[in-house]
Design a protein around this motif. Sequence first.
Motif, short mmCIF file in Angstrom:
data_model
loop_
_atom_site.label_atom_id
_atom_site.label_comp_id
_atom_site.label_asym_id
_atom_site.label_seq_id
_atom_site.Cartn_x
_atom_site.Cartn_y
_atom_site.Cartn_z
N CYS A 32 43.59 48.07 45.79
CA CYS A 32 44.66 47.49 44.65
C CYS A 32 45.46 48.60 44.45
CB CYS A 32 43.45 47.46 43.33
SG CYS A 32 42.35 45.88 43.61
N LEU A 33 45.19 49.85 44.81
CA LEU A 33 46.03 50.93 44.39
C LEU A 33 47.25 50.85 45.24
CD1 LEU A 33 43.49 54.05 43.91
CD2 LEU A 33 44.85 52.77 42.14
N ASN A 34 47.18 50.09 46.30
CA ASN A 34 48.28 50.18 47.17
C ASN A 34 49.39 49.20 46.84
OD1 ASN A 34 47.34 52.07 48.75
ND2 ASN A 34 46.48 50.52 50.31
N PHE A 35 49.28 48.50 45.79
CA PHE A 35 50.31 47.57 45.00
C PHE A 35 50.33 47.80 43.40
CE2 PHE A 35 48.00 45.77 48.83
CZ PHE A 35 49.06 45.25 49.41
N ALA A 36 51.60 47.59 43.16
CA ALA A 36 51.89 47.79 41.73
C ALA A 36 51.85 46.66 41.01
CB ALA A 36 53.30 48.07 41.64
N SER A 37 51.31 45.46 41.54
CA SER A 37 51.03 44.42 40.73
C SER A 37 50.36 43.22 41.64
CB SER A 37 52.25 43.72 39.99
OG SER A 37 52.99 43.22 41.28
N LEU A 38 49.54 42.24 40.87
CA LEU A 38 48.55 41.47 41.73
C LEU A 38 49.53 40.49 42.56
CD1 LEU A 38 46.04 40.13 42.35
CD2 LEU A 38 46.41 38.79 40.17
N ASP A 39 50.58 40.17 41.95
CA ASP A 39 51.52 39.13 42.86
C ASP A 39 52.01 39.87 44.12
OD1 ASP A 39 54.68 39.89 42.35
OD2 ASP A 39 53.28 40.88 40.94
N LEU A 40 52.07 41.25 44.17
CA LEU A 40 52.62 41.70 45.61
C LEU A 40 51.39 41.77 46.43
CD1 LEU A 40 54.73 44.86 44.06
CD2 LEU A 40 55.62 42.59 45.06
N ALA A 41 50.08 41.96 45.88
CA ALA A 41 49.10 41.94 46.71
C ALA A 41 48.86 40.63 47.47
CB ALA A 41 47.81 42.50 46.07
N ILE A 42 48.90 39.66 46.72
CA ILE A 42 48.89 38.20 47.06
C ILE A 42 49.76 37.82 48.11
CG2 ILE A 42 48.64 35.85 46.54
CD1 ILE A 42 47.25 36.69 44.02
N GLN A 43 51.22 38.35 47.67
CA GLN A 43 52.31 38.08 48.61
C GLN A 43 52.18 38.45 49.80
OE1 GLN A 43 54.98 35.60 47.72
NE2 GLN A 43 55.11 35.82 49.94
N ALA A 44 51.57 39.82 49.94
CA ALA A 44 51.26 40.58 51.22
C ALA A 44 50.39 39.73 52.06
CB ALA A 44 50.53 41.99 51.05
N TYR A 45 49.51 39.01 51.48
CA TYR A 45 48.35 38.22 52.23
C TYR A 45 49.25 36.89 52.79
CZ TYR A 45 44.37 35.26 53.46
OH TYR A 45 43.78 34.42 53.90
N PHE A 46 50.06 36.36 51.98
CA PHE A 46 50.76 35.18 52.23
C PHE A 46 51.94 35.66 53.34
CE2 PHE A 46 50.95 33.05 47.99
CZ PHE A 46 49.56 32.66 48.09
N ASP A 47 52.25 37.03 53.44
CA ASP A 47 53.29 37.30 54.28
C ASP A 47 52.59 37.63 55.60
OD1 ASP A 47 55.37 37.11 52.58
OD2 ASP A 47 55.41 39.33 52.24
N GLU A 48 51.20 37.83 55.62
CA GLU A 48 50.52 38.13 57.01
C GLU A 48 50.02 36.84 57.53
OE1 GLU A 48 46.87 41.22 58.23
OE2 GLU A 48 47.75 41.35 56.23
N TYR A 49 49.91 35.89 56.72
CA TYR A 49 49.52 34.62 57.41
C TYR A 49 50.71 33.66 57.06
CZ TYR A 49 44.80 36.46 57.92
OH TYR A 49 43.67 37.26 58.47
N SER A 50 52.06 33.89 57.31
CA SER A 50 52.96 33.32 57.21
C SER A 50 53.32 31.90 57.87
CB SER A 50 54.27 33.96 57.67
OG SER A 50 54.11 34.42 58.89
N ASP A 51 51.95 31.36 58.80
CA ASP A 51 52.15 30.27 59.47
C ASP A 51 51.60 29.22 58.26
OD1 ASP A 51 53.20 31.28 61.55
OD2 ASP A 51 51.21 31.54 62.70
N TYR A 52 51.18 29.62 57.48
CA TYR A 52 50.31 28.65 56.23
C TYR A 52 51.17 28.63 55.15
CZ TYR A 52 46.60 29.24 59.53
OH TYR A 52 45.66 29.15 60.48
N GLN A 53 51.37 27.46 54.49
CA GLN A 53 52.13 27.51 53.24
C GLN A 53 50.74 27.07 52.16
OE1 GLN A 53 54.83 24.15 52.83
NE2 GLN A 53 55.39 24.63 50.81
N PHE A 54 50.79 28.26 51.39
CA PHE A 54 49.76 28.23 50.29
C PHE A 54 50.32 27.61 49.18
CE2 PHE A 54 48.34 31.80 53.01
CZ PHE A 54 47.02 31.27 53.37
N THR A 55 49.64 26.39 48.46
CA THR A 55 50.12 26.05 47.45
C THR A 55 48.96 25.94 46.09
OG1 THR A 55 49.64 23.90 48.25
CG2 THR A 55 51.74 24.39 48.59
N GLN A 56 47.74 26.18 46.53
CA GLN A 56 46.78 26.14 45.49
C GLN A 56 45.85 27.30 45.72
OE1 GLN A 56 45.04 22.34 46.71
NE2 GLN A 56 46.53 21.18 45.03
N GLY A 57 45.33 28.03 44.52
CA GLY A 57 44.72 29.16 44.69
C GLY A 57 43.59 29.16 43.23
#
Length: 319
Positions: A32-57
């Motif tokens: 958690c300390l590596n990200f200033a906010s929660l959205d940035l942490a989740i977006q890092a995951y989305f970017d790592e798995y960019s082949d998928y389009q996440f629409t629900q969570g």
Amino acid sequence: MSEKFVADVGGTNIRLARVTSTGVTDIKKYLCLNFASLDLAIQAYFDEYSDYQFTQGCIAIACPVLGDQVAMTNHSWVFSQQALQKQLRLSALFVINDFTAVAHSLPALDNSQVVQLGEGTALPSGNIAVFGPGTGLGVEHLTKTSTGWMTLDGEGGHTDFAPVDETDVVIWRYLQKTQGRASAEEVMSGRGIMNIYHALADDQGIQATLSSPAQVTEQALAQSCDICEATLTQFCRIMGSFAGNLALNLATTGGIFIGGGIANRFADFIQRSDFRARFEAKGRMKHYVKDIPTYLIAEPDHGLLGAAAYLNQHITSEL
């Protein structure tokens, strides 16, 4: 293709996964300390798995979730649920307490995913409780209703620490002196291990030289430090008493489960400890709790599995 994701957010780590028809996959853990906010942490995951389009969570998070604004208890992240959904471009987002997610995983766990501590037999439709020492202390109850399992939310980790024996009293006095209040979380968490360690060292006039719960646990298991062994022994006793209180609170004939990130590191030690003896040490009410089983959750992904179960249930109910 539209995909679903889940996140399990603690005070130290955030774990994310993609939801499949059979469970969860593509699990990643970030600090958690590596990200200033929660959205940035989740977006890092989305970017790592960019082949998928996440629409629900579904996000399971270690703090109260009482409205749109969510502020973590053991971390600095604060966010609006509505704003986060918009930032992540999601059609559906659920934010729940982390132990609401843990509780939702329990009915789905089988014997290979838990370790029973002591005797007792669960009743299939009996109330269930779960608690988990980690960065903090999560607590949740689960009850069967006519429409399925329902969680009973609360902040049981912040109830008062109730001393049972003389060593507990030493720890209670230390916390009263140093913090002004002794809560359950201050003895059943990572810092709880350190509080017990410092209290026992202070009581015996010994210099406390260790600086992390991992060090204390390691030396206790190696039997290389008497104070560390005494610390872990008392930690297990306190957990037993607390578990017994949860059983009395809501007649948890379906069992008491221990989750969190700490207890699994010394499962054998807990089995040999006074955990179960303290669980049953309820005086005239011993008969009330003696047949209630206690378990250690051995499934490492139970929080993510519970969040996925919650997400699937609530998306289905809204269709």
